[in-house]
Design an enzyme around this catalytic site. Structure first.
Site, PDB file in Angstrom:
ATOM      1  N   THR A  11       0.742  -1.367  -0.156  1.00 53.06           N
ATOM      2  CA  THR A  11      -0.125  -0.076   0.306  1.00 53.06           C
ATOM      3  C   THR A  11       1.408   1.388  -0.314  1.00 53.06           C
ATOM      4  O   THR A  11       0.309   2.479  -0.356  1.00 53.06           O
ATOM      5  CB  THR A  11      -0.821  -0.043   1.268  1.00 53.06           C
ATOM      6  OG1 THR A  11      -1.716  -1.418   1.297  1.00 53.06           O
ATOM      7  CG2 THR A  11      -1.465   1.332   1.023  1.00 53.06           C
ATOM      8  N   SER A  53       1.410  -7.389  -0.759  1.00 56.07           N
ATOM      9  CA  SER A  53       2.157  -8.249   0.610  1.00 56.07           C
ATOM     10  C   SER A  53       1.612  -9.391  -0.220  1.00 56.07           C
ATOM     11  O   SER A  53       1.686 -10.433  -0.095  1.00 56.07           O
ATOM     12  CB  SER A  53       2.414  -7.473   1.310  1.00 56.07           C
ATOM     13  OG  SER A  53       1.663  -8.239   2.108  1.00 56.07           O
ATOM     14  N   THR A  82       0.996  -4.302   4.856  1.00 55.69           N
ATOM     15  CA  THR A  82       1.584  -5.493   5.979  1.00 55.69           C
ATOM     16  C   THR A  82       1.154  -6.391   6.414  1.00 55.69           C
ATOM     17  O   THR A  82       0.796  -6.822   6.995  1.00 55.69           O
ATOM     18  CB  THR A  82       0.713  -4.085   6.871  1.00 55.69           C
ATOM     19  OG1 THR A  82      -0.955  -3.777   5.518  1.00 55.69           O
ATOM     20  CG2 THR A  82       1.031  -2.538   6.625  1.00 55.69           C
ATOM     21  N   ASP A  83      -0.065  -7.123   4.614  1.00 57.25           N
ATOM     22  CA  ASP A  83      -0.773  -7.995   5.271  1.00 57.25           C
ATOM     23  C   ASP A  83      -0.004  -9.419   5.496  1.00 57.25           C
ATOM     24  O   ASP A  83      -0.335  -9.985   5.961  1.00 57.25           O
ATOM     25  CB  ASP A  83      -1.570  -8.567   4.792  1.00 57.25           C
ATOM     26  CG  ASP A  83      -2.783  -7.530   3.916  1.00 57.25           C
ATOM     27  OD1 ASP A  83      -3.307  -7.338   5.572  1.00 57.25           O
ATOM     28  OD2 ASP A  83      -3.427  -7.182   3.150  1.00 57.25           O
TER      29      ASP A  83
END
Lengths: 160, 160, 160, 160
Positions: A11, A53, A82-83
């Site tokens: 992101t 990700s 972030t995932d």
């Protein structure tokens, strides 16, 4: 302190492509943000992957591992979606003699109210002060990489 | 980690007042920036002074010292003008059992390309990882407060 | 001059939802941007639809037509996705005694480098000066609604 | 439509110089904002003066008049400080066969919440639609240059 930045997408670097009516990973934003922050010290930036990700695979993580391992510098900053940030962080745990900090963003750096500049500062704070190892700098906290999880509903990283 | 923020003015909070054709210290920006950063944890913000740091006097510094000393929390973040940040930091050196981090900005937080969000992240990084003492988080570096000076010409903080 | 704003979604109002790893239409941005622009005059904002304009259907356009027709004010500003802006504009051509201006954005208003604030200013310029009719304010130009097409490849609106 | 931009300073272009602890007129921002707005058409930008408009003198206004008069293009956009915008506009009233629009900003374009991008869009809207003459595009309104005054207390331009 020389900082080597590796970018992997996420992101943090998302941009809107009107011709596609879609968001995709754009050019890395971390370098511009560091210049804007007027840091005292040099850095280099290398884009390794440009993916959400959730789409990173083993080959991508091998590439990231190889780049970090081969890097002659001690301070490594990785921007990452972030995932699966903790998944990639786990694969880097065997690398010695380096301070490796991963960070990312919940809102693209190109947004006016993005968390990206703050998170990048947080990560550089960790590079200044943390011992060798792998660290995650998110949600105003610096976590050991094996002690943190993303709470997707709440939108924060927290100790696990 | 609970963060107590004390704001004292400085470029960080400067705003343009058209009716005066002049810039003055406006409302503190650190709270809004922390919310934007979606930090995991609580914080409180108290505005102590609203001055360009060149105008801070002994009474102002006594006020800051008293507020920090009386604060029940361990993690203290102070936003401060850059020109006399080290002077104020020196007056806080006798306060025990607290991590005190000062930061500021070279460009007002209201600017699109300000260093303020990054610096705030850097300071919060220091709060996470530094031992008790007084620290200055500027220019992408975390300095012991008695080991740093502002290089006004270069526009960076550097070790002295 | 009182301005009645109707919002219909589109890139103008897109926001990133991290929990979904996706962009969706968020709250309308035009009102905040008008306040930021410190305009001399009142306005009201009503959200009619929140869709990517490729997904607008006849029922949505009937709703928009009805809202504009029933509005007691003469100056109507519609924010709309760019891909079918001319289609909606065509359905409004039979409304008399109103200046109707449609605008949108190629980059979400929440982006730091969005064209949204400029386009909103352009549209308000058209409201000030155009006679009754339907107008499209995009790409730094004010077009009669039946004389313009979006060039999707070039990312601009141009005379047809 | 080709747009010739002349910049004269004013709040629009103000930037903060930390080494001076002061704000001064920086590089013109209008060109970058027009590119960001992805306008369909060419423009050129020339910086004539870099002053707060309270400091503009007769020689500056003669220079502005000469530049506009000598310009081969019909559409002229002038960015100008707000305090004496109407004074400069009055000196241009004798120039024929040109659409001349002056605009400015209450908050520097470099601020995140500046009115500058909106005002620039408003001015370009006026260039599209206004007949030959001198116009002021401020506060969401397009005024004939001889029918407007700045209300300094309220921070808006209004009919006089």
């Amino acid at each position: 302190m020389f900082i080597q930045i590796f970018t992997t997408g996420g992101t943090f670097d998302k941009v809107y492509f009107d011709a596609l009516s879609d968001y995709q990973i754009g050019e890395p934003q971390a370098g511009e943000l560091l210049q804007q922050a007027r840091i005292n010290g040099d850095f280099a930036l290398q884009s390794l992957v440009k993916k959400d990700s959730l789409e990173l695979n083993d080959a991508d993580r091998d590439l990231i591992h190889a780049a970090v391992s081969a890097c002659p510098h001690r301070h490594i900053l990785i921007t990452h979606g972030t995932d699966t940030m903790t998944v990639t962080a786990a694969t880097l745990a065997d690398i010695e003699d380096k301070v490796i900090v991963l960070t990312g963003a919940m809102q693209p750096a190109r947004f006016r109210d993005s968390d990206a500049p703050f998170n990048l500062g947080l990560a550089v704070g960790a590079l200044n002060t943390c011992p060798d190892g792998v660290w995650i700098a998110m949600s105003g906290r610096i976590f050991a990489a094996d002690g943190v999880a993303k709470n997707r509903i709440a939108g924060v990283f927290e100790s696990k």
